[in-house]
Design a protein around this motif. Structure first.
Motif, PDB file in Angstrom:
ATOM      1  N   GLY A 193      -2.298   2.991   7.627  1.00  0.00           N
ATOM      2  CA  GLY A 193      -3.172   2.895   8.786  1.00  0.00           C
ATOM      3  C   GLY A 193      -3.510   1.436   9.035  1.00  0.00           C
ATOM      4  N   HIS A 194      -4.343   1.178  10.039  1.00  0.00           N
ATOM      5  CA  HIS A 194      -4.564  -0.219  10.424  1.00  0.00           C
ATOM      6  C   HIS A 194      -5.235  -1.028   9.321  1.00  0.00           C
ATOM      7  N   ASN A 195      -6.156  -0.422   8.566  1.00  0.00           N
ATOM      8  CA  ASN A 195      -6.804  -1.177   7.490  1.00  0.00           C
ATOM      9  C   ASN A 195      -5.854  -1.427   6.321  1.00  0.00           C
TER      10      ASN A 195
ATOM     11  N   ILE B  24      -2.352  -4.010  -9.156  1.00  0.00           N
ATOM     12  CA  ILE B  24      -3.341  -3.927  -8.077  1.00  0.00           C
ATOM     13  C   ILE B  24      -2.989  -2.744  -7.193  1.00  0.00           C
ATOM     14  N   VAL B  25      -3.952  -1.862  -6.958  1.00  0.00           N
ATOM     15  CA  VAL B  25      -3.783  -0.745  -6.025  1.00  0.00           C
ATOM     16  C   VAL B  25      -4.946  -0.784  -5.046  1.00  0.00           C
ATOM     17  N   ALA B  26      -4.632  -1.006  -3.773  1.00  0.00           N
ATOM     18  CA  ALA B  26      -5.641  -0.988  -2.711  1.00  0.00           C
ATOM     19  C   ALA B  26      -5.476   0.308  -1.935  1.00  0.00           C
ATOM     20  N   SER B  27      -6.538   1.087  -1.855  1.00  0.00           N
ATOM     21  CA  SER B  27      -6.446   2.413  -1.255  1.00  0.00           C
ATOM     22  C   SER B  27      -7.112   2.451   0.114  1.00  0.00           C
ATOM     23  N   ASN B  28      -6.319   2.835   1.109  1.00  0.00           N
ATOM     24  CA  ASN B  28      -6.819   3.023   2.469  1.00  0.00           C
ATOM     25  C   ASN B  28      -7.126   4.497   2.718  1.00  0.00           C
TER      26      ASN B  28
ATOM     27  N   VAL C 105      -8.274  -1.346  -9.034  1.00  0.00           N
ATOM     28  CA  VAL C 105      -8.316  -0.424  -7.894  1.00  0.00           C
ATOM     29  C   VAL C 105      -9.376  -0.896  -6.903  1.00  0.00           C
ATOM     30  N   TYR C 106      -8.991  -0.956  -5.635  1.00  0.00           N
ATOM     31  CA  TYR C 106      -9.873  -1.445  -4.571  1.00  0.00           C
ATOM     32  C   TYR C 106      -9.841  -0.463  -3.398  1.00  0.00           C
ATOM     33  N   LEU C 107     -10.955  -0.379  -2.692  1.00  0.00           N
ATOM     34  CA  LEU C 107     -11.037   0.457  -1.493  1.00  0.00           C
ATOM     35  C   LEU C 107     -10.922  -0.453  -0.273  1.00  0.00           C
ATOM     36  N   CYS C 108      -9.923  -0.194   0.582  1.00  0.00           N
ATOM     37  CA  CYS C 108      -9.696  -1.078   1.729  1.00  0.00           C
ATOM     38  C   CYS C 108      -9.782  -0.344   3.061  1.00  0.00           C
TER      39      CYS C 108
END
Length: 534
Positions: A14-16, A292-296, A500-503
């Motif tokens: 998605g856009h984020n 690194i895992v950034a979760s949209n 882990v990050y929330l994006c």
């Protein structure tokens, strides 16, 4: 894990997610984006929904898209064109209408037909919203201070408090009220007539299952006015070719930096060992490694479906379990053989200019409250609140010559229906209710419909993994904004699993097509990587 490792994996195109991937790649990281669906874009998507007719499927207007994101990702160079609307809103009323153009004097003349006192109050109200929009925009762009954080959090809090201090004492009071009061109470204080209250009241319940008098709904109005187009606070535009043009431009920029984007690549698990991630496992069994895992994704999809919450502290488990998610939104597109004729709006220069903007059916706060009561009792509103757009008045690429498409964004429709009913069984019937509501104002509307696309709350949940059908990845209530989004102690995008990050929109500042959560998450990741924390 045996695959060709990347520095970072982003879950969701998605856009984020794409914004996050782009900024990470700009920072020198090797990035792979994994998208569950066969198309990229998430809720920022254009589809052909009837032969020859295309439209934005979920999100449908541009305003909150951050100007820095647009510039940094060179979105115009990569194909994005914004089509500016004349501005203002067209509110359909029983036997009448109220069109508020951006010109203040003309807007006052329109309001004076219903209340001279409201016409006099209008400029001050708009000036207040513009001042608040500028302040909220600044707060929205910053990462919130974390509870229990260090000096950097204290410094951010001081900076944001200083912005508040620069407001006049009266504006400080007004902001405090807007952050806590209901939209109904705010509007009752400013205005006396139903049409102006209905027009602004709708802004407090967009994507928000609430009455006009639910505390905190005034903030949702603020959330929708912090955007800007060419420096005009609260202005809105169409993306030429539909909203999918935004994510296509983002993807093009990402790929120019070497980002790998995979579709049909649903993530089944974020791998966690000893409190730290090492990558992901896909639904088809493929494995990809990354530190690194950034979760949209929606926060409760990340923690509950992709990561077992037992990997997190008990306090986090308790709060994420109580995270609220339901926007009560029903989304439709219709293909039209001709332009709708609204009984009280002429197809002259003024009328057609008015129809290029948002066309609302929300004649009063009482109408809003009845829609809420209906949904509470039976699952959907008998006479829904509806926001309509006809982008083909400015973008003829979306439909055959002389024909049009219309988007309909509707409230209130519960995700879970009473008496064991399923949206799969009733959504066509409910869509007919929406058509009936519009047809009461437009005598040719029903006959002009060539085809329609329906997305119920269940469809939104299934297609986009937005739990509860919540278009904002969680309610924008007072307990789920700023330093409490998604939950207290984790507002800085860092989740309670290392790496882990929330994006996505479950992070500050919340929903809307801004790109800010993705941009800010990437800045935190790059900072952590630079100091060796990951």
């Amino acid at each position: 894990m045996s695959d060709n490792a990347m520095d970072a994996i982003v879950i969701g195109a998605g856009h984020n997610g794409l914004a996050c991937a782009a900024y990470l790649a700009r920072g020198g990281l090797k990035v792979r984006v994994l998208e569950r669906r066969s198309v990229i874009g998430g809720a920022v998507l254009t589809e052909e929904f009837h032969p020859g007719y295309r439209n934005s499927v979920f999100s449908y207007l541009v305003s909150l898209l951050d100007r820095d994101v647009m510039a940094d990702l060179e979105l115009e160079k990569h194909g994005l064109t914004l089509l500016h609307r004349p501005g203002g809103s067209l509110s359909l009323l029983p036997g009448d209408h109220m069109y508020l153009p951006r010109d203040t004097q003309q807007a006052q003349e329109a309001i004076a037909r219903f209340s001279k006192a409201d016409a006099q109050a209008y400029p001050a109200f708009e000036a207040m919203l513009e001042d608040m929009g500028e302040l909220v925009r600044g707060v929205a762009k910053d990462i919130p201070p974390n509870f229990g954080g260090g000096w950097s959090d204290i410094w951010r809090l001081i900076q944001q408090a200083n912005a508040f201090r620069r407001l006049s004492p009266e504006r400080q009071i007004e902001l405090s009220e807007l952050m806590t009061m209901s939209i109904g109470d705010v509007l009752d204080r400013w205005f006396e007539s139903d049409p102006i209250k209905g027009l602004y009241g709708f802004e407090g319940i967009i994507g928000n299952y609430a009455t006009a008098y639910t505390p905190g709904t005034a903030y949702v109005l603020l959330h929708h006015v912090f955007g800007e187009i060419d420096g005009r606070t609260g202005a809105w535009a169409y993306a030429k070719g539909g909203m999918g043009a935004i994510t296509q431009a983002m993807a093009s920029y990402c790929e120019s930096l070497g980002v790998e984007i995979l579709t049909d690549a649903g993530v089944a698990e974020v791998v966690v060992n000893n409190g730290k991630t090492s990558g992901v496992v896909l639904e088809d069994g493929r494995r990809f490694s990354a530190g690194i895992v950034a979760s949209n994704t929606h926060p409760k999809v990340l923690f509950g479906q992709l990561i077992d919450v037992t990997h997190t502290p008990p306090a986090f488990q308790q709060r994420i379990a109580g995270y609220q998610s339901e926007s009560a939104t029903f989304r439709m597109n219709v293909a039209l053989s001709e332009l709708p004729r609204f009984a009280s709006v002429d197809h002259d220069e003024r009328g057609l200019a008015a129809m290029q903007n948002t066309i609302d059916i929300c004649p009063s706060l009482a109408y809003m409250n009845q829609a809420y009561d209906d949904a509470k009792e039976q699952g959907w509103a008998n006479k829904p609140v509806i926001s309509m757009c006809i982008p083909t008045l400015l973008d003829d690429s979306l439909a055959p010559q002389g024909c049009h498409v219309m988007s309909l964004f509707c409230q209130h429709f519960r995700r879970h229906l009473p008496d064991g009913q399923s949206w799969d069984e009733v959504k066509e019937q409910v869509a007919d209710t929406v058509i009936d509501t519009v047809s009461a104002y437009s005598p040719n509307f029903r006959e002009a419909i060539m085809g329609r696309q329906i997305n119920s709350p269940l469809d939104i949940e299934r297609k986009l993994n937005m739990l509860g059908g919540d278009i904002f990845h969680g309610k924008l209530s007072l307990n789920q904004i700023f330093s409490l989004r998604p939950v207290g102690g984790y507002a800085d995008h860092r989740m309670p699993v290392e790496g882990v990050y929330l994006c996505g929109s479950g992070a500050h500042p919340g929903g809307g097509v801004s790109g800010i959560p993705g941009k800010n998450a990437a800045s935190v990741i790059l900072k952590d990587r630079k100091r060796g924390a990951i």
